[in-house]
Enzyme design. Structure first.
Site, mmCIF file in Angstrom:
data_model
loop_
_atom_site.group_PDB
_atom_site.id
_atom_site.type_symbol
_atom_site.label_atom_id
_atom_site.label_comp_id
_atom_site.label_asym_id
_atom_site.label_seq_id
_atom_site.Cartn_x
_atom_site.Cartn_y
_atom_site.Cartn_z
ATOM 1 N N ASP A 95 0.788 -1.310 0.072
ATOM 2 C CA ASP A 95 -0.053 0.094 -0.025
ATOM 3 C C ASP A 95 0.767 1.362 -0.011
ATOM 4 O OD1 ASP A 95 -1.818 -2.035 0.322
ATOM 5 O OD2 ASP A 95 -2.757 -1.252 2.058
ATOM 6 N N LYS A 131 -7.150 -4.748 -3.179
ATOM 7 C CA LYS A 131 -7.954 -5.340 -2.119
ATOM 8 C C LYS A 131 -8.902 -4.356 -1.688
ATOM 9 C CE LYS A 131 -4.238 -4.045 1.228
ATOM 10 N NZ LYS A 131 -4.690 -3.148 1.947
ATOM 11 N N CYS A 164 -2.011 -2.670 7.846
ATOM 12 C CA CYS A 164 -1.891 -3.640 6.746
ATOM 13 C C CYS A 164 -0.724 -4.369 6.601
ATOM 14 C CB CYS A 164 -2.076 -2.782 5.275
ATOM 15 S SG CYS A 164 -3.748 -2.138 5.283
#
Length: 197
Positions: A9, A103, A145
């Site tokens: 990310d 995602k 994450c």
């Protein structure tokens, strides 16, 4: 034995100035790019994830569209599919990435394992198909994450290393707790200067 690098990310909305900017995010993007320029041969596969949330939706309660977010399970709107905030940060070298994972499409998702590859498969299937036994992890955010992705990789039987100088978290306290949890779960903590073939 094959080794993969997970880049978690590294997106505009998670970098300083973004909707959920993390202090140190730009340095992480630069550091990952430096790692890839100097040691790309250390990895058989480079796999990068992105939040890719549906527009005009709470994404299963992930977005706090009414009231205040709690910053644990509900968040301000971020990384909406197709927007600037969802794109990789400019400082991240993307030409070294072999597989892109999206995602959080319509639902909460923290781990890269909850995403889908461009080919429509799962990360677990991708790693199994290519004999990946070892995974290094870098990216954002340490306490969310990165943590979730590392725990899932360990649960799926991978040997995991967290590259501690190439991660940044939402808060120092929860980031320290996440790193301690990952070490207890079996992850090795390394720095990028130790990455070599």
């Amino acid at each position: 034995m094959a080794r993969a690098l997970f880049i978690i990310d590294v997106q505009n909305d998670f970098i300083e100035g973004g909707a959920l900017g993390v202090e140190g995010g730009t340095a992480v993007a630069n550091g990952i790019s430096k790692l890839l320029s100097e040691h790309r041969e250390a990895y058989d596969y480079v796999i990068a994830s992105r939040d890719w949330h549906d527009p005009e939706s709470s994404n299963g309660g992930h977005f706090a569209l009414e009231g205040e977010p709690d910053y644990r399970s509900s968040w301000p709107v971020h990384c909406v599919a197709g927007t600037w905030g969802a794109e990789y940060h400019d400082e991240l070298t993307t030409n070294a990435i072999d597989h892109h994972v999206r995602k959080g499409q319509g639902e909460p998702a923290y781990s890269i394992y909850e995403g889908t590859t461009e080919e429509g498969g799962t990360v677990h299937e991708l790693l199994d198909a290519n004999g990946v036994t070892d995974v290094d992890i870098a990216g954002l955010a340490t306490d969310h994450c990165v943590r979730a992705s590392a725990l899932d990789a360990i649960e799926h039987g991978r040997h995991v290393r967290i590259i501690t100088d190439l991660i940044a978290g939402v808060s120092p306290e929860t980031s320290r707790a996440a790193i301690a949890e990952l070490a207890h779960a079996g992850a090795d903590l390394v720095t990028s200067d130790l990455v070599e073939r």
